[in-house]
Design a protein around this motif. Sequence first.
Motif, PDB file in Angstrom:
ATOM      1  N   HIS A 127       1.233  -1.281   0.287  1.00  0.00           N
ATOM      2  CA  HIS A 127      -0.250  -0.048  -0.024  1.00  0.00           C
ATOM      3  C   HIS A 127       0.798   0.730  -0.204  1.00  0.00           C
ATOM      4  O   HIS A 127       2.027   1.191   0.528  1.00  0.00           O
ATOM      5  CB  HIS A 127      -0.796   0.114   1.333  1.00  0.00           C
ATOM      6  CG  HIS A 127      -1.542  -1.295   1.037  1.00  0.00           C
ATOM      7  ND1 HIS A 127      -2.985  -1.574   0.346  1.00  0.00           N
ATOM      8  CD2 HIS A 127      -1.395  -2.113   2.694  1.00  0.00           C
ATOM      9  CE1 HIS A 127      -3.072  -2.530   1.063  1.00  0.00           C
ATOM     10  NE2 HIS A 127      -2.759  -2.987   1.598  1.00  0.00           N
ATOM     11  N   GLU A 128       0.363   2.571  -0.168  1.00  0.00           N
ATOM     12  CA  GLU A 128       0.870   3.308  -0.531  1.00  0.00           C
ATOM     13  C   GLU A 128       0.758   4.850   1.076  1.00  0.00           C
ATOM     14  O   GLU A 128      -1.233   4.372   0.487  1.00  0.00           O
ATOM     15  CB  GLU A 128       1.218   3.977  -1.575  1.00  0.00           C
ATOM     16  CG  GLU A 128       1.944   3.597  -2.838  1.00  0.00           C
ATOM     17  CD  GLU A 128       2.061   4.539  -4.061  1.00  0.00           C
ATOM     18  OE1 GLU A 128       1.550   5.776  -3.852  1.00  0.00           O
ATOM     19  OE2 GLU A 128       1.974   4.040  -5.520  1.00  0.00           O
ATOM     20  N   SER A 129       1.046   5.183   1.217  1.00  0.00           N
ATOM     21  CA  SER A 129       0.394   5.898   2.254  1.00  0.00           C
ATOM     22  C   SER A 129      -0.086   7.493   1.454  1.00  0.00           C
ATOM     23  O   SER A 129       0.151   8.346   0.676  1.00  0.00           O
ATOM     24  CB  SER A 129       1.758   7.120   3.604  1.00  0.00           C
ATOM     25  OG  SER A 129       2.091   5.919   3.851  1.00  0.00           O
ATOM     26  N   LEU A 130      -1.526   7.291   2.554  1.00  0.00           N
ATOM     27  CA  LEU A 130      -1.797   8.733   2.313  1.00  0.00           C
ATOM     28  C   LEU A 130      -1.135  10.124   2.095  1.00  0.00           C
ATOM     29  O   LEU A 130      -0.271   9.917   3.089  1.00  0.00           O
ATOM     30  CB  LEU A 130      -3.472   8.503   2.373  1.00  0.00           C
ATOM     31  CG  LEU A 130      -4.508   7.457   2.352  1.00  0.00           C
ATOM     32  CD1 LEU A 130      -6.149   8.244   3.290  1.00  0.00           C
ATOM     33  CD2 LEU A 130      -4.318   7.472   1.060  1.00  0.00           C
ATOM     34  N   ASP A 190       0.855   8.344  12.634  1.00  0.00           N
ATOM     35  CA  ASP A 190       1.243   8.611  11.730  1.00  0.00           C
ATOM     36  C   ASP A 190       2.958   8.234  11.060  1.00  0.00           C
ATOM     37  O   ASP A 190       3.340   8.463   9.922  1.00  0.00           O
ATOM     38  CB  ASP A 190       0.658   8.838  11.276  1.00  0.00           C
ATOM     39  CG  ASP A 190       0.470  10.144  10.788  1.00  0.00           C
ATOM     40  OD1 ASP A 190       1.449  10.863  11.808  1.00  0.00           O
ATOM     41  OD2 ASP A 190       0.400  11.305   9.845  1.00  0.00           O
ATOM     42  N   SER A 191       3.563   7.753  12.245  1.00  0.00           N
ATOM     43  CA  SER A 191       4.852   8.156  12.031  1.00  0.00           C
ATOM     44  C   SER A 191       5.666   7.079  10.461  1.00  0.00           C
ATOM     45  O   SER A 191       4.959   6.377  10.556  1.00  0.00           O
ATOM     46  CB  SER A 191       5.677   7.591  13.237  1.00  0.00           C
ATOM     47  OG  SER A 191       5.777   6.325  13.297  1.00  0.00           O
ATOM     48  N   ASP A 192       6.924   6.797  10.540  1.00  0.00           N
ATOM     49  CA  ASP A 192       7.533   6.500   9.133  1.00  0.00           C
ATOM     50  C   ASP A 192       7.562   4.609   9.140  1.00  0.00           C
ATOM     51  O   ASP A 192       6.873   3.777   8.737  1.00  0.00           O
ATOM     52  CB  ASP A 192       8.647   6.774   9.111  1.00  0.00           C
ATOM     53  CG  ASP A 192       8.784   8.159   8.307  1.00  0.00           C
ATOM     54  OD1 ASP A 192       7.793   8.706   7.610  1.00  0.00           O
ATOM     55  OD2 ASP A 192       9.605   8.513   8.162  1.00  0.00           O
ATOM     56  N   ALA A 193       7.556   4.357  10.514  1.00  0.00           N
ATOM     57  CA  ALA A 193       7.892   2.953  11.569  1.00  0.00           C
ATOM     58  C   ALA A 193       6.417   2.821  11.318  1.00  0.00           C
ATOM     59  O   ALA A 193       6.730   1.180  11.248  1.00  0.00           O
ATOM     60  CB  ALA A 193       8.807   2.818  13.138  1.00  0.00           C
ATOM     61  N   VAL A 194       5.097   3.643  11.777  1.00  0.00           N
ATOM     62  CA  VAL A 194       4.033   2.817  11.491  1.00  0.00           C
ATOM     63  C   VAL A 194       3.231   2.548  10.565  1.00  0.00           C
ATOM     64  O   VAL A 194       2.809   1.704  10.415  1.00  0.00           O
ATOM     65  CB  VAL A 194       3.230   4.105  12.145  1.00  0.00           C
ATOM     66  CG1 VAL A 194       1.521   3.681  12.365  1.00  0.00           C
ATOM     67  CG2 VAL A 194       3.231   3.670  13.462  1.00  0.00           C
ATOM     68  N   VAL A 216      -6.911  -2.796  21.811  1.00  0.00           N
ATOM     69  CA  VAL A 216      -6.196  -1.265  22.023  1.00  0.00           C
ATOM     70  C   VAL A 216      -6.082  -0.322  21.591  1.00  0.00           C
ATOM     71  O   VAL A 216      -5.512   1.130  20.691  1.00  0.00           O
ATOM     72  CB  VAL A 216      -5.216  -0.886  23.166  1.00  0.00           C
ATOM     73  CG1 VAL A 216      -4.510  -0.001  23.527  1.00  0.00           C
ATOM     74  CG2 VAL A 216      -5.909  -1.940  24.800  1.00  0.00           C
ATOM     75  N   VAL A 217      -5.269  -1.548  19.643  1.00  0.00           N
ATOM     76  CA  VAL A 217      -5.041  -0.984  19.052  1.00  0.00           C
ATOM     77  C   VAL A 217      -4.376  -0.918  17.625  1.00  0.00           C
ATOM     78  O   VAL A 217      -6.063  -2.271  17.511  1.00  0.00           O
ATOM     79  CB  VAL A 217      -2.734  -1.238  19.003  1.00  0.00           C
ATOM     80  CG1 VAL A 217      -2.589  -1.306  17.515  1.00  0.00           C
ATOM     81  CG2 VAL A 217      -2.068  -0.961  19.948  1.00  0.00           C
ATOM     82  N   TYR A 218      -5.463  -0.623  16.586  1.00  0.00           N
ATOM     83  CA  TYR A 218      -5.985  -0.478  15.411  1.00  0.00           C
ATOM     84  C   TYR A 218      -5.127   0.559  14.344  1.00  0.00           C
ATOM     85  O   TYR A 218      -4.695   0.930  14.599  1.00  0.00           O
ATOM     86  CB  TYR A 218      -7.039   0.437  15.835  1.00  0.00           C
ATOM     87  CG  TYR A 218      -8.863   0.182  16.632  1.00  0.00           C
ATOM     88  CD1 TYR A 218     -10.057  -0.231  16.113  1.00  0.00           C
ATOM     89  CD2 TYR A 218      -8.513   0.673  17.927  1.00  0.00           C
ATOM     90  CE1 TYR A 218     -10.105  -1.348  17.215  1.00  0.00           C
ATOM     91  CE2 TYR A 218      -8.711   0.188  18.800  1.00  0.00           C
ATOM     92  CZ  TYR A 218      -9.861  -0.659  18.297  1.00  0.00           C
ATOM     93  OH  TYR A 218     -11.323  -1.106  19.610  1.00  0.00           O
ATOM     94  N   LEU A 219      -4.466  -0.727  13.638  1.00  0.00           N
ATOM     95  CA  LEU A 219      -3.730  -0.282  12.592  1.00  0.00           C
ATOM     96  C   LEU A 219      -4.568  -0.416  10.596  1.00  0.00           C
ATOM     97  O   LEU A 219      -5.433  -0.840  10.732  1.00  0.00           O
ATOM     98  CB  LEU A 219      -2.651  -1.960  12.586  1.00  0.00           C
ATOM     99  CG  LEU A 219      -1.571  -1.937  13.073  1.00  0.00           C
ATOM    100  CD1 LEU A 219      -0.992  -3.117  12.696  1.00  0.00           C
ATOM    101  CD2 LEU A 219      -1.214  -0.746  14.035  1.00  0.00           C
ATOM    102  N   VAL A 220      -3.811   1.129  10.550  1.00  0.00           N
ATOM    103  CA  VAL A 220      -4.656   1.727   9.473  1.00  0.00           C
ATOM    104  C   VAL A 220      -4.065   1.339   8.312  1.00  0.00           C
ATOM    105  O   VAL A 220      -3.396   2.300   8.172  1.00  0.00           O
ATOM    106  CB  VAL A 220      -5.753   2.666   9.355  1.00  0.00           C
ATOM    107  CG1 VAL A 220      -6.733   2.440   8.708  1.00  0.00           C
ATOM    108  CG2 VAL A 220      -6.795   2.707  10.821  1.00  0.00           C
ATOM    109  N   VAL A 270       1.769  -0.886   8.897  1.00  0.00           N
ATOM    110  CA  VAL A 270       0.431  -1.146   8.339  1.00  0.00           C
ATOM    111  C   VAL A 270       0.586  -0.830   6.913  1.00  0.00           C
ATOM    112  O   VAL A 270      -0.498  -1.167   6.233  1.00  0.00           O
ATOM    113  CB  VAL A 270      -0.484   0.155   8.587  1.00  0.00           C
ATOM    114  CG1 VAL A 270      -0.418   0.407  10.579  1.00  0.00           C
ATOM    115  CG2 VAL A 270       0.371   1.463   8.053  1.00  0.00           C
ATOM    116  N   ASN A 271       1.820  -0.156   5.721  1.00  0.00           N
ATOM    117  CA  ASN A 271       0.904  -1.045   4.281  1.00  0.00           C
ATOM    118  C   ASN A 271       2.465  -2.020   4.159  1.00  0.00           C
ATOM    119  O   ASN A 271       2.422  -1.983   2.553  1.00  0.00           O
ATOM    120  CB  ASN A 271       2.387   0.690   3.994  1.00  0.00           C
ATOM    121  CG  ASN A 271       1.674   1.355   3.822  1.00  0.00           C
ATOM    122  OD1 ASN A 271       0.212   1.560   3.783  1.00  0.00           O
ATOM    123  ND2 ASN A 271       2.558   2.811   4.283  1.00  0.00           N
TER     124      ASN A 271
END
Length: 699
Positions: A243-246, A278-282, A363-367, A286-287
Amino acid sequence: MLTRAEDRLQNLWDDARAATMSEPEKLLYRSNLLGSDKRITNYGGGNTSAKVMETDPLTGGEVEVLWVKGSGGDVGSIKMDGFATLYMEKLEALKDKYRGVEFEDEMVGYLPHCTFNLNPRAASIDTPLHAYVPAKHVDHMHPDAIIAIAASKDSKALTQEIFGDEIGWLPWKKPGYELGLWLEAFCKDNPDAKGVVLESHGLFTWDDDAKACYELTLEIIQKAMDWFAGKTAEQPAFGGAVHESLAPEARRAVAARLMPAIRGFVSGNQHMVGHFEDSDAVLDFVNARDMPGLAALGTSCPDHFLRTKIRPLVVDFDPRTGDVDAVLDGLAGQIAAYREDYTAYYERCKHGDSPAIRDPNAVVYLVPGVGMITFAKDKATARISGEFYVNAINVMRGASAVSEYQGLPEQEAFDIEYWLLEEAKLQRMPKPKSLAGRVALVTGGAGGIGAATAARYLAEGACVMLADIDAGALDGTAEGLIQTFGRDAVRTVEINVTDEAAVARAFAEIAVEFGGVDILVSNAGIASSAPVEDTTLALWQKNMDVLSTGYFLVSREAFKLLRAQGIGGSIVFVASKNGLAASPNASAYCTAKASELHLARCLALEGAEAGIRVNVVNPDAVLRGSRIWEGEWLEQRASTYGTDKGGLEEMYRNRSMLKRSVFPEDIAEAAYFLASDRSAKSTGNIINVDAGNKEAFTR
């Protein structure tokens, strides 16, 4: 975990400063230095100790005392009173009380009997691990680079490859008394070893000198970071991106829509607060292609999953289509499925004496394409939970790059999550404050009434977003509140309440920063005074724009967000005595204030079926701290009543039935009552806080 020269761990030890310190003070110094860098340990994670010769207060003789971080502390922020102190002789004597691993939890009950100098700080479960290492100084840290080794399928072999015989390895064992005996045995069998990697847990290092111990801890962690840098520099993370980040603004826009909906689903037992990251690591995680599989494995280090639950929920969002409506339509099903899965995990793993199942929500939701959302009982906990999952991401990145990442076995994870000792710690937590988990937006937040209301809410555990048109005053007010209540709970947004787009942006901002809203205090205001024949259309319209249209716009956006959450809420209008009682030379102001009162009644009718309560506070003559009394309004009202500035407050006080001045804190108290559950059965009401004015009686 790549280590450019500027990213290397820094040795911050100051010999001149340390030379003036006692051994316990050096322990504090070392602890704070280690805790200042999250690459060394996470918030609340790890512990440190020193064995120190002290004078026994009873016998006057010299005794060896273990100073060790107490239960629930954080090495980065700990103070001297955060350390437990225990007689080493008595800790050694505990070995004769030990009945075996199946009874190890009972050993915690003996620790208070080992207390030195009546220290009230409770000793942690890790105390035996420090006590039985035969070295004066011991560090136990949770660095991502080390846990990446510890959580690898080839953990033991990798430890040997990187460190040789300098650092040993022990298989997974739940923290406790037995692990303390394991560490002691390892040290005796390996007298030249400087530390040990604990599988799926972390790092122990030791030395007989405080500075040397600190430097050894840095050296070992840096060696692991350097090793990973050499192995993973050219590898795509987590199998590469699918995926690509928005764009950043688009990511926040998606989060602003998702977070209130999630908040509504997860706030059944208590109001929850959200955090967006939405840091680079995250985004790398998620992508990534391997993200769903790795996320399903769960976290490894106990500190991680106690904060994040055993695994996250991966939100079914496709950044290529950007269809948020489809996600919202399916969100209830996703969350229900997660709850069912968590309940099944509990049923599979529970014991006869296990505590009752806790909140089954994630607790954690990954999008994908967007980032990570976390929800917890307050903002600080939500933020820290996110930080812990970033630690877990770093661990998974490293472990899966050089070996195969493995989470803790399910039963082992459960036995820590529902550990009776952990449950006892939870039961000792203080009762939540009355507005814990609630989120408030206060317009006119930089003024006297707005600031006092924000402070009242914050004191009761709420998170507050201050909204004001005056950016400078807003920053100053916020900084004062942050000094008292902490940075996590306070946010600001510059807003002109007459600007429809700006109001919408403010509510999108509160949705991203805190997950939603529960309380709106509509308080933005102006005031004007002029005989009707001197009241220009522009002056009339300005009053209507701010005091009528502005209240409508912020209420409308609040209703949208409150309905999206579906958990009710409270709107409080700060109106005026002049909404009920006419006043000379103020027709524009009084009419606009009357409009507020009727708007509140209308909204109370519309909101009742959704549990949205709408009430009004009517102040009068709140001069202190009020910005509308700083300019022409003060001079105009003084002129109307034939007095000067100094005599106006006295005039208002003497005019009141109770002969008392009204202050911002008085209005704040009423605004608190109307926002809290103490007024849960009140809507459409008006509370006059005016020291008594018969013309403003509501009946």
